[in-house]
Design an enzyme around this catalytic site. Structure first.
Site, PDB file in Angstrom:
ATOM      1  N   SER A   1       3.342  13.584  27.986  1.00 49.16           N
ATOM      2  CA  SER A   1       4.607  13.876  29.161  1.00 49.16           C
ATOM      3  C   SER A   1       5.843  14.529  28.956  1.00 49.16           C
ATOM      4  O   SER A   1       6.563  15.147  29.589  1.00 49.16           O
ATOM      5  CB  SER A   1       4.316  12.931  30.304  1.00 49.16           C
ATOM      6  OG  SER A   1       5.022  11.689  29.795  1.00 49.16           O
TER       7      SER A   1
ATOM      8  N   LYS B   1       8.700  17.644  33.922  1.00 47.31           N
ATOM      9  CA  LYS B   1       9.703  17.571  35.097  1.00 47.31           C
ATOM     10  C   LYS B   1      10.007  18.665  35.463  1.00 47.31           C
ATOM     11  O   LYS B   1      10.345  18.678  36.841  1.00 47.31           O
ATOM     12  CB  LYS B   1      10.586  16.477  34.869  1.00 47.31           C
ATOM     13  CG  LYS B   1      10.263  14.930  34.671  1.00 47.31           C
ATOM     14  CD  LYS B   1       9.962  14.271  36.111  1.00 47.31           C
ATOM     15  CE  LYS B   1       9.947  12.851  36.038  1.00 47.31           C
ATOM     16  NZ  LYS B   1       9.596  12.227  37.270  1.00 47.31           N
TER      17      LYS B   1
END
Length: 502
Positions: free
Chosen positions: A305, A51
């Site tokens: 991720s 992110k």
């Protein structure tokens, strides 16, 4: 459209904050599935999640006036940490609105990076609405976690790195999907540069908003979102991300919580790192894809991720891993209530390891046992059930039964004689006062005859409640439960309830 995004990706400003993460071979997983499986290690970013790429790229492209006024977002985790770190590096004031149910580890991480945390509401939607109010009031710039071209472009740099470093023919790239920021950015770059490579999204089955949108041909909204994989708990795919995904994502695979837990273990076995549930989705998808297609000797890349795992959740993950790997069967078996019956049952199952055995005297003739057994992968469960049935045992397969796995295996006390009892499964927000609020709104009209709660390190706790409700009052009771506002399911017809609790 792709050309515009590729230009943004090539000009993205991410490496002042993010790092170019390695691509590692998953040796154990590759050997087991006879393919070359690679892990893109986004869990190694400074905030343990991809992110930071999109957040920093978005901030870096703001005007000086926008930076001076400050930025805001709503987030329950990884985007909040990425924005706080990006703002710290750029000297920008960042306000992050988080639900009150957000675990302390994430709140403290945002504060440690200089972000101002505002706790509001019990769910993300309430936090998001309040963040918009603050934006209007103070003139902040809103930094969207996924549905912004600059955020999308920042995440797209992951694909650029993959194609720069994987020189052999690449069959497919597997990407976790929440609101679609990472898969949109990666699909835009991959399909422009190497359109022959498959881009496959992987979603948790209880938050599969892209799968629903592709099925309906529009941005449909999920009625309810499961929170196990909280990093992808989104009810509707983004508007900008949808414009890319609908044309350039080859397919979406959905996976269960158990399959995700098994993938977390796979990643740990190969890297000794613990991925968060959303971070492991791609690898649960890779396994399902290989089993479905029967492919061998292909190069497959999965994006790990993130690794912002709550420590309390590890117990739950470890419990569900063997079921997710299809190496444990959870069964209810009826055996005679007489000496030697358990020994005979053990002789029937042979050398299989018993992982769990729960029993309480119910009547003089038969005993219902709750048993977990290790099995070989594949069709081992069905062969075991058939063998038990051929021996004369009554068997109920509970391996996929949520009440059995989350509650019944941890409960003691045996059967109840409570009249007019109905069984409900709830998700309570993990915050002080949640139970009191439930009991206050339920009132004194109906008696609670059973209650089981278990914390598994998420924003919502799993609760099983027995309530004595006469048939004539069932509709009124359900209306009361609807008004309380906690997600719930009526489990009164669940076979586990009939066998062990009723």
């Amino acid at each position: 459209m792709l050309e515009q995004y590729v230009k943004r990706i090539l000009n993205a400003k991410v490496y002042e904050a993010a790092v170019e993460t390695p691509i590692e071979r998953a040796n154990s997983l590759s050997a087991r599935y006879a393919n070359n499986i690679l892990i893109k290690r986004e869990d190694l970013q400074p905030v343990f999640s991809f992110k930071i790429r999109g957040a920093y790229n978005n901030l870096a492209h703001l005007t000086e006036e926008q930076k001076a006024k400050g930025v805001i977002c709503a987030s329950a985790g990884n985007h909040a940490q990425g924005l706080a770190e990006s703002a710290r590096r750029l000297g920008v004031k960042a306000t992050i609105v988080m639900p009150r149910t957000t675990p302390d580890i994430k709140v403290n991480s945002v504060r440690a990076r200089g972000g101002k945390v505002v706790l509001h509401g019990d769910a993300f939607d309430e936090a998001a609405a309040y963040s918009r109010e603050l934006m209007e009031k103070h003139g902040y710039t809103y930094i969207h976690p996924y549905d912004d071209p600059m955020t999308i472009a920042g995440q797209g740099t992951i694909a650029l790195e993959i194609l720069n470093h994987v020189r052999e023919p690449l069959h497919a790239v597997f990407v976790p999907v929440g609101g679609g920021g990472i898969i949109a950015g990666m699909a835009a770059y991959i399909k422009y540069v190497r359109p022959e490579i498959k881009v496959i999204g992987v979603e948790y089955e209880e938050s599969a908003c892209l799968a629903l949108a592709l099925k309906d041909g529009k941005r449909s909204v999920l009625d309810q979102v499961g929170l196990f994989a909280d990093g992808v708990a989104v009810a509707q795919i983004g508007e900008n991300t949808w414009e890319i995904c609908k044309d350039y994502v080859d397919e979406v695979i959905t996976v269960s919580a158990d399959e995700t837990c098994a993938a977390i273990k796979d990643i740990f076995d190969d890297t000794r790192s613990v991925a968060e549930p959303a971070g492991a989705l791609a690898f649960a998808g890779i396994k399902k894809y290989i089993e479905r297609e029967g492919c061998t000797d292909q190069t497959l890349v999965g994006v790990c991720s993130g690794a912002n795992m709550n420590f309390d959740r590890l117990r739950y993950v470890a419990e569900r891993t063997e079921v997710g790997e299809k190496r444990e069967a959870v069964l209810a078996v009826t055996i005679p209530e007489r000496p030697g019956a358990f020994k005979k049952f053990c002789a029937t199952i042979g050398k299989r390891q018993i992982t769990e055995f729960n029993y309480r005297l119910a009547d003089a003739n038969d005993a219902n046992i709750f048993v977990g057994l290790q099995i070989p992968a594949g069709d081992g469960r069905q062969k075991l059930i058939e063998k038990l049935q051929e021996t004369g045992y009554q068997v109920a397969d509970l391996t996929d039964n949520e009440v059995a796995k989350s509650h019944c295996r941890h409960m003691v006390g045996g059967r109840s004689t409570a009249e007019n009892e109905r069984l409900f499964r709830f998700e309570f927000p993990e915050r002080p006062g949640a139970l009191l609020n439930f009991l206050t709104q339920l009132g004194k009209r109906w008696n609670i005859s059973m209650f089981h709660y278990r914390n598994h390190g998420a924003a919502y706790g799993k609760v099983l409640v027995g309530i004595q409700v006469p048939d004539a009052e069932v509709a009124e009771c359900r209306e009361t439960l609807d008004n309380i506002g906690y997600a719930y399911w009526d489990e009164s017809d669940n076979p586990v309830y009939r066998l062990f609790l009723k």
